[in-house]
Scaffold this active site. Sequence first.
Site, PDB file in Angstrom:
ATOM      1  CB  CYS A 186       0.617  56.288  55.579  1.00 24.92           C
ATOM      2  SG  CYS A 186       1.324  54.612  55.618  1.00 24.92           S
ATOM      3  CG  ASN A 225       2.705  61.053  61.034  1.00 22.56           C
ATOM      4  OD1 ASN A 225       2.043  60.453  60.190  1.00 22.56           O
ATOM      5  ND2 ASN A 225       2.760  60.645  62.302  1.00 22.56           N
ATOM      6  CD  GLN A 278      -2.932  57.290  57.096  1.00 23.22           C
ATOM      7  OE1 GLN A 278      -1.834  57.770  57.342  1.00 23.22           O
ATOM      8  NE2 GLN A 278      -3.137  55.977  57.052  1.00 23.22           N
ATOM      9  CD1 TRP A 313      -1.443  58.725  60.316  1.00 22.32           C
ATOM     10  CD2 TRP A 313      -0.760  58.659  62.450  1.00 22.32           C
ATOM     11  NE1 TRP A 313      -1.299  57.410  60.654  1.00 22.32           N
ATOM     12  CE2 TRP A 313      -0.886  57.326  61.957  1.00 22.32           C
ATOM     13  CE3 TRP A 313      -0.353  58.851  63.767  1.00 22.32           C
ATOM     14  CZ2 TRP A 313      -0.608  56.216  62.747  1.00 22.32           C
ATOM     15  CZ3 TRP A 313      -0.076  57.735  64.550  1.00 22.32           C
ATOM     16  CH2 TRP A 313      -0.197  56.435  64.051  1.00 22.32           C
ATOM     17  CG  HIS A 360       3.248  55.854  59.398  1.00 19.38           C
ATOM     18  ND1 HIS A 360       2.028  55.760  58.774  1.00 19.38           N
ATOM     19  CD2 HIS A 360       3.378  57.162  59.774  1.00 19.38           C
ATOM     20  CE1 HIS A 360       1.438  56.957  58.790  1.00 19.38           C
ATOM     21  NE2 HIS A 360       2.250  57.815  59.381  1.00 19.38           N
TER      22      HIS A 360
END
Length: 669
Positions: A105, A284, A99, A286, A260
Amino acid sequence: MFTPSSALTLEQGWQTTGATGSLQKLKKFNNQDFNHLRTSCLSQGVLFEDATFPAHVSSIGPNLLPEDKLRRIQWKRPTELQRNPYLIMDGVSRFDIMQGEIGDCWLLAAVGSLTLQKKFLENVLPKDQGFQDGYAGIFHFRFWQYGDWVDVVIDDRLPFLNGRYLSVQPRTSNEFWPSLLEKAYAKLRGSYQNLHGGYLSDALVDLTGGVQMAFSLKNPPPDLEEILKAADKSQCLMGCSTSGPLRRNIEVRNGIVQGHAYTVTGAVKICYKNGWKHIIRIWNPWGHGEWKGPWCDDSPQWDHVEPKCREALLRNKDDGEFWMSCENFQEQFSWLYICNNTPTFLDFGDQHCTKWSVDSHISLWSPVLATGRNYSPGAVSMNPQYFFKVPDYDPKPYNIVVSLMQKHAEDMHNAKTLKIGFLITMENSKVLEQFSRTRDITKYFTLSPGTYAVVPATTEDQEFEFLLRIFMKNQDYNENSNFPPSPVLPMDVPRQNQDRSYKAVFLRYTKQDSAIDASQLQQLLNDVILQDEMTSLGGRFSFDSCRGILALMDLNSNGRLTLQEFGRLWRSLTKYMDIFCKEDRNHSGFLDVSELKSAIQTAGLAANEQLLCLMALRYGDAARRIGFSDFVCCMLRLETMTNAFQNLAEGGSQVLMTAMEWLTLVMYT
């Protein structure tokens, strides 16, 4: 990201017309044709520049960044960044995604789940593009929007701020599918700014065209573990989210990020110590940042798992993916989202061979109609009502899913999301009521046998277009069934204030009655079935032929067809229309004897030469040609009488004639 109870800035809207879309009937976003534009660029030796989503601040959005940062945005093509760029390298994986600066997200968690399900991924990411042969700086991706699959064309200029990706960045420096897919979705939504906060549930539906369900983990269903396992087994897309301040991603000490969205990538039950443990695998977007509690990568719990199982499940890398127990999952996360073509995640504990069918209705909500806060049988009767019948069986455990989605008009770019919902009524009594301020609301039920009506409604006096889908579990399905329920729309649904599903057709001609007589059936068949030019050439359905059709389908022997009986007839009509059009090779609107023979074989039935001649004589014109209306009467009688003979023979009754002798008798008289 946003939770189901929070506010959402709507994307830029757009208008669609025509039938419900499919991958064979793609809508072209902004009327841009990918192949035409690419061919034009290649012939001119130029790289595509998209004037409808330009390399300009307008595509970023005025409020995403401070004005001084917006002025510093640079746009670069992958060919400027890498000597040898690729769209995809070594397949598509969630681990390709990291990300960027934009708070999307919710989208990337859905994309991460998409990469696990090839059946959906290939719909979104076409294979006819890349940076090698035929490269012209143009790409395209597909998304589902309010009943239509839409093809979105983009150029490959990507936004950078201070030399870093503003949007999602690929983990591998020369692989660009994540960044380009995100750009296409930003274009669909109106700007990158409109990706900064949103609903994971919306993204799951837009990437699949399926039905999604949101489960509260603070008040979870008692069978949550079974739902998760069924969803994993049936290859659903899954995601989850934590609560917390909007647009502020705060990582707490245990590694979980507040506010998130994550992808759920697995759910298994493993042997642990002297018992069993249900664990969930989560990723995740990220691309880093993992759970630090029990069942994390370095957790001592893994020491008590059989080595082969541990080796198969554990990936000890800082890649954003981790395991946790179902108990910790419910403690740390707020919502679970599951999405599939049909609600297969509700099939746990079902030992029958069942399928889900779906009826889809597209219509317009008018503010003059009754709203959710103004319930009464009289008021609700003013609203559009959509009927369905629950058959007499024991559902295990859920048998009905209702999904209502709202769509705003094209000129309402920033219109608020209305609080919409639906009532489920039975015999003018309110059974259930569900409302939510989200783009769509989807709920599942266990309903007892009976005929119900779904009534879309809103608590606000504002017009909006809606898509209503009613999913029903079909217990009577088996592998030998002639008419297995379809997991997709039964037929194209016109984008008008009425639809062509058989239930809506039935109710339109019965004036909301519970059955249809021969006169009503005649009007229905001539109005609806004979709209096609080829099928109308052979003449209209007569009243006498409709009485004959009704008698064949009338299981109750009362001179009328119920909705269920009409459904059987509708499926037969659809089947015989397809066969007729296929066998009418010269498009005359008639079948001769040889074409009739082929049509009977295609239908899986049998007839010898004597029977064929008698059928042509009984149902044909002077030249023994059979038009569509007579063909339907003939085939329905042939199929019904064939089944009747087989039932007599299999039931032990004494039958003193062959099947052909029986059919010769009943088909001519």
